[in-house]
Scaffold this active site. Sequence first.
Site, short mmCIF file in Angstrom:
data_model
loop_
_atom_site.label_atom_id
_atom_site.label_comp_id
_atom_site.label_asym_id
_atom_site.label_seq_id
_atom_site.Cartn_x
_atom_site.Cartn_y
_atom_site.Cartn_z
N HIS B 134 -51.81 31.92 -2.82
CA HIS B 134 -52.59 33.04 -1.64
C HIS B 134 -52.78 34.51 -2.34
CE1 HIS B 134 -53.70 30.48 2.21
NE2 HIS B 134 -52.71 29.70 1.31
N CYS B 203 -57.71 34.38 -5.17
CA CYS B 203 -59.29 34.44 -4.10
C CYS B 203 -59.50 36.56 -4.58
CB CYS B 203 -59.34 34.70 -2.74
SG CYS B 203 -58.50 35.27 -1.67
#
Lengths: 53, 235
Positions: B134, B203
């Site tokens: 993450h 991301c």
Amino acid sequence: MYGFIWRHLPGNTWIKALISLVLVLATVYVLFQYVFPWAEPLLPFNDVTVDNQ
Amino acid sequence: MSVRVVVRTFSELCITVGAVIVLFVVYVLFWTGVKADTAMDDQIAQLEEQWAKGSASAGPGDPGSARGPGAAAPKAVAYEDGRPFAVMYIPRLGFTWNKPVLEGTRTKTLKKGLGHYASTARLGEPGNFAVAGHRRTYGDPFKDFPRLRPGDPVVLTDGTSWFTYRIDTRPYRTLPDDTAVVDPVPEKSGYTREGRYLTLTTCDPEWGHSHRLIVWAHLDETQPVEAGKPKALRR
């Protein structure tokens, strides 16, 4: 809506306040424990892989 | 029903929705981090316990055998889906930065640590060991990903060996369907031959999902845990 709930709680003002507090805490608990964990993966923060497994 | 009641109920509903949205933001920004930190500590504790038990029961297996880079441990068991098998250290992201690496990249798995792409190579072995994490939420493990630079060490341990990888590229931005970045020899990485590589993905942008950030590293050094922490982790 809230007035309706308040009128239908039993007891005097103090008991009503106490029950309201418990209801609020229960709502927050249900939200944090069940609703938000369900809703959170619908947001984009989880997409960190390149193959979208 | 009078207009007053309708207006009042409508405003109460609006206030309620607003409060729920605020609570949701608190949940995403703060509570997921609290939960993830607990979960990651728990995963690391599990691993350490497992390793302590493993070394006690397996005993002195073959103490003398110096392991070459990634020469598979004799008892190479398959990684179990959703279970931790290694701990990663990246000094660039913080001297105390360490996260468990779990098998698989499911949403559930990534809540508890970094996720190893199940289809890619095993830690330290020939091929590409690819790991996703993450950028934001769930403890923000890869928040400072863009600060990674060539030469930075990425250290992993599986309880028997230390693996020191060196980053070779600046963070490379790509599209979410670019699965070639986790190929055994990723085309864009500049590697031309087969080797023992590491790929990290997260991301980009920070709160979005339109792109992915990638860095590649190669295996630089391997040493058994008995030899102590690798140089990269010593101050």
